[in-house]
Design a protein around this motif. Structure first.
Motif, PDB file in Angstrom:
ATOM      1  N   LYS A 109       0.849  -1.199   0.000  1.00  0.00           N
ATOM      2  CA  LYS A 109       0.000   0.000   0.000  1.00  0.00           C
ATOM      3  C   LYS A 109       0.882   1.246   0.000  1.00  0.00           C
ATOM      4  O   LYS A 109       1.936   1.282   0.630  1.00  0.00           O
ATOM      5  N   VAL A 110       0.454   2.264  -0.718  1.00  0.00           N
ATOM      6  CA  VAL A 110       1.171   3.532  -0.778  1.00  0.00           C
ATOM      7  C   VAL A 110       0.262   4.630  -0.250  1.00  0.00           C
ATOM      8  O   VAL A 110      -0.840   4.822  -0.754  1.00  0.00           O
ATOM      9  N   LEU A 111       0.723   5.323   0.775  1.00  0.00           N
ATOM     10  CA  LEU A 111      -0.015   6.455   1.331  1.00  0.00           C
ATOM     11  C   LEU A 111       0.731   7.727   0.975  1.00  0.00           C
ATOM     12  O   LEU A 111       1.961   7.747   0.938  1.00  0.00           O
ATOM     13  N   GLU A 112      -0.008   8.792   0.730  1.00  0.00           N
ATOM     14  CA  GLU A 112       0.601  10.073   0.392  1.00  0.00           C
ATOM     15  C   GLU A 112       0.599  10.984   1.606  1.00  0.00           C
ATOM     16  O   GLU A 112      -0.401  11.101   2.295  1.00  0.00           O
ATOM     17  N   VAL A 113       1.738  11.623   1.871  1.00  0.00           N
ATOM     18  CA  VAL A 113       1.859  12.612   2.939  1.00  0.00           C
ATOM     19  C   VAL A 113       1.736  13.972   2.265  1.00  0.00           C
ATOM     20  O   VAL A 113       2.572  14.336   1.435  1.00  0.00           O
ATOM     21  N   GLN A 114       0.693  14.707   2.576  1.00  0.00           N
ATOM     22  CA  GLN A 114       0.435  15.968   1.880  1.00  0.00           C
ATOM     23  C   GLN A 114       1.322  17.118   2.353  1.00  0.00           C
ATOM     24  O   GLN A 114       1.594  18.037   1.614  1.00  0.00           O
ATOM     25  N   ASP A 115       1.769  17.071   3.597  1.00  0.00           N
ATOM     26  CA  ASP A 115       2.605  18.155   4.124  1.00  0.00           C
ATOM     27  C   ASP A 115       4.031  18.018   3.615  1.00  0.00           C
ATOM     28  O   ASP A 115       4.544  16.921   3.430  1.00  0.00           O
ATOM     29  N   ASP A 116       4.686  19.150   3.377  1.00  0.00           N
ATOM     30  CA  ASP A 116       6.105  19.134   3.033  1.00  0.00           C
ATOM     31  C   ASP A 116       6.873  19.129   4.347  1.00  0.00           C
ATOM     32  O   ASP A 116       6.939  20.138   5.045  1.00  0.00           O
ATOM     33  N   LEU A 117       7.432  18.002   4.676  1.00  0.00           N
ATOM     34  CA  LEU A 117       8.100  17.822   5.961  1.00  0.00           C
ATOM     35  C   LEU A 117       9.526  18.358   5.971  1.00  0.00           C
ATOM     36  O   LEU A 117      10.171  18.348   7.018  1.00  0.00           O
ATOM     37  N   ASP A 135      13.490  20.629  -6.230  1.00  0.00           N
ATOM     38  CA  ASP A 135      12.515  19.589  -5.950  1.00  0.00           C
ATOM     39  C   ASP A 135      13.188  18.503  -5.124  1.00  0.00           C
ATOM     40  O   ASP A 135      14.412  18.463  -5.009  1.00  0.00           O
ATOM     41  N   HIS A 136      12.391  17.631  -4.557  1.00  0.00           N
ATOM     42  CA  HIS A 136      12.911  16.463  -3.854  1.00  0.00           C
ATOM     43  C   HIS A 136      11.861  15.359  -3.897  1.00  0.00           C
ATOM     44  O   HIS A 136      10.696  15.602  -4.192  1.00  0.00           O
ATOM     45  N   SER A 137      12.315  14.160  -3.641  1.00  0.00           N
ATOM     46  CA  SER A 137      11.418  13.012  -3.611  1.00  0.00           C
ATOM     47  C   SER A 137      11.777  12.184  -2.386  1.00  0.00           C
ATOM     48  O   SER A 137      12.934  11.810  -2.216  1.00  0.00           O
ATOM     49  N   VAL A 138      10.800  11.936  -1.532  1.00  0.00           N
ATOM     50  CA  VAL A 138      11.050  11.197  -0.291  1.00  0.00           C
ATOM     51  C   VAL A 138      10.069  10.044  -0.182  1.00  0.00           C
ATOM     52  O   VAL A 138       8.869  10.214  -0.404  1.00  0.00           O
ATOM     53  N   LYS A 139      10.597   8.872   0.141  1.00  0.00           N
ATOM     54  CA  LYS A 139       9.777   7.688   0.379  1.00  0.00           C
ATOM     55  C   LYS A 139      10.185   7.110   1.724  1.00  0.00           C
ATOM     56  O   LYS A 139      11.366   6.976   2.021  1.00  0.00           O
ATOM     57  N   PHE A 140       9.201   6.783   2.528  1.00  0.00           N
ATOM     58  CA  PHE A 140       9.433   6.109   3.798  1.00  0.00           C
ATOM     59  C   PHE A 140       8.915   4.683   3.641  1.00  0.00           C
ATOM     60  O   PHE A 140       7.796   4.483   3.177  1.00  0.00           O
ATOM     61  N   PHE A 141       9.706   3.694   4.041  1.00  0.00           N
ATOM     62  CA  PHE A 141       9.315   2.296   3.933  1.00  0.00           C
ATOM     63  C   PHE A 141       9.083   1.733   5.326  1.00  0.00           C
ATOM     64  O   PHE A 141       9.848   2.006   6.246  1.00  0.00           O
ATOM     65  N   GLY A 142       8.031   0.977   5.495  1.00  0.00           N
ATOM     66  CA  GLY A 142       7.701   0.395   6.797  1.00  0.00           C
ATOM     67  C   GLY A 142       6.463  -0.444   6.698  1.00  0.00           C
ATOM     68  O   GLY A 142       6.230  -1.101   5.686  1.00  0.00           O
ATOM     69  N   LEU A 143       5.652  -0.426   7.743  1.00  0.00           N
ATOM     70  CA  LEU A 143       4.412  -1.206   7.782  1.00  0.00           C
ATOM     71  C   LEU A 143       3.230  -0.280   7.982  1.00  0.00           C
ATOM     72  O   LEU A 143       3.244   0.577   8.864  1.00  0.00           O
ATOM     73  N   CYS A 144       2.193  -0.485   7.168  1.00  0.00           N
ATOM     74  CA  CYS A 144       0.979   0.308   7.312  1.00  0.00           C
ATOM     75  C   CYS A 144       0.259  -0.128   8.587  1.00  0.00           C
ATOM     76  O   CYS A 144       0.618  -1.141   9.212  1.00  0.00           O
ATOM     77  N   GLU A 145      -0.753   0.611   8.969  1.00  0.00           N
ATOM     78  CA  GLU A 145      -1.491   0.335  10.201  1.00  0.00           C
ATOM     79  C   GLU A 145      -2.052  -1.088  10.225  1.00  0.00           C
ATOM     80  O   GLU A 145      -1.945  -1.795  11.232  1.00  0.00           O
ATOM     81  N   ASP A 146      -2.636  -1.542   9.095  1.00  0.00           N
ATOM     82  CA  ASP A 146      -3.223  -2.882   9.046  1.00  0.00           C
ATOM     83  C   ASP A 146      -2.166  -3.965   9.209  1.00  0.00           C
ATOM     84  O   ASP A 146      -2.347  -4.917   9.960  1.00  0.00           O
ATOM     85  N   CYS A 147      -1.036  -3.841   8.495  1.00  0.00           N
ATOM     86  CA  CYS A 147       0.018  -4.857   8.557  1.00  0.00           C
ATOM     87  C   CYS A 147       0.730  -4.855   9.908  1.00  0.00           C
ATOM     88  O   CYS A 147       1.168  -5.898  10.387  1.00  0.00           O
TER      89      CYS A 147
END
Length: 150
Positions: A109-117, A135-147
């Protein structure tokens, strides 16, 4: 979900015209498909499968060429979510940077973070290194709430 207005399509038509292209029904259908599936981060093949329902005569090569053209024009962004596929999402006019993504290692699953952190960090980097960040591109990898709960 944000829809492109007729003015946005006029702008897109003008930009294509400047580059020697037209906003053909096939290209329009590809853009419509990306808009209709916003947030799903579709691959080119998935976009093709959707567009084929609207334009049965369209070829996969046309979709590939159009996606590359739209990416070059800044209409879509290419995402690499470390799954071996290039995925695409609509570029929003009001975004100064791409939004961040949270990618679940378990279900994908991919969730989008709308805020620029990273605004403060960017300002610090620009000041320290005299480097203008565009510009920048950031991805965080982990476990979603369900998993995480499994």
């Amino acid at each position: 979900m944000s829809q492109l207005t007729s003015r946005d399509f006029e702008s897109l038509k003008e930009e294509l015209k400047k580059r020697g292209y037209k906003l053909t029904p096939q290209r329009r259908s590809i853009v419509d498909t990306i808009i209709d599936n916003e947030g799903k981060h579709l691959t080119t093949e998935e976009i093709y499968d959707e567009v084929k329902q609207r334009c049965p005569e369209i070829g996969l090569a046309t979709v590939y060429r159009t996606i590359l053209l739209l990416e070059e024009m800044g209409v879509v962004y290419k995402l690499d979510l470390n799954d071996g596929c290039s995925r695409y999402e609509l570029a929003h006019v009001n975004e100064t940077h791409r939004h961040h993504h949270l990618v679940c290692n378990s279900c994908g699953k991919v969730l989008e973070v709308q805020d620029d952190l990273l605004e403060d960090l960017e300002a610090q980097i620009e000041s320290t290194y005299k480097f203008k960040i565009l510009d920048h591109s950031v991805k965080f990898f982990g476990l979603c709430e369900d998993c995480k709960e499994k």
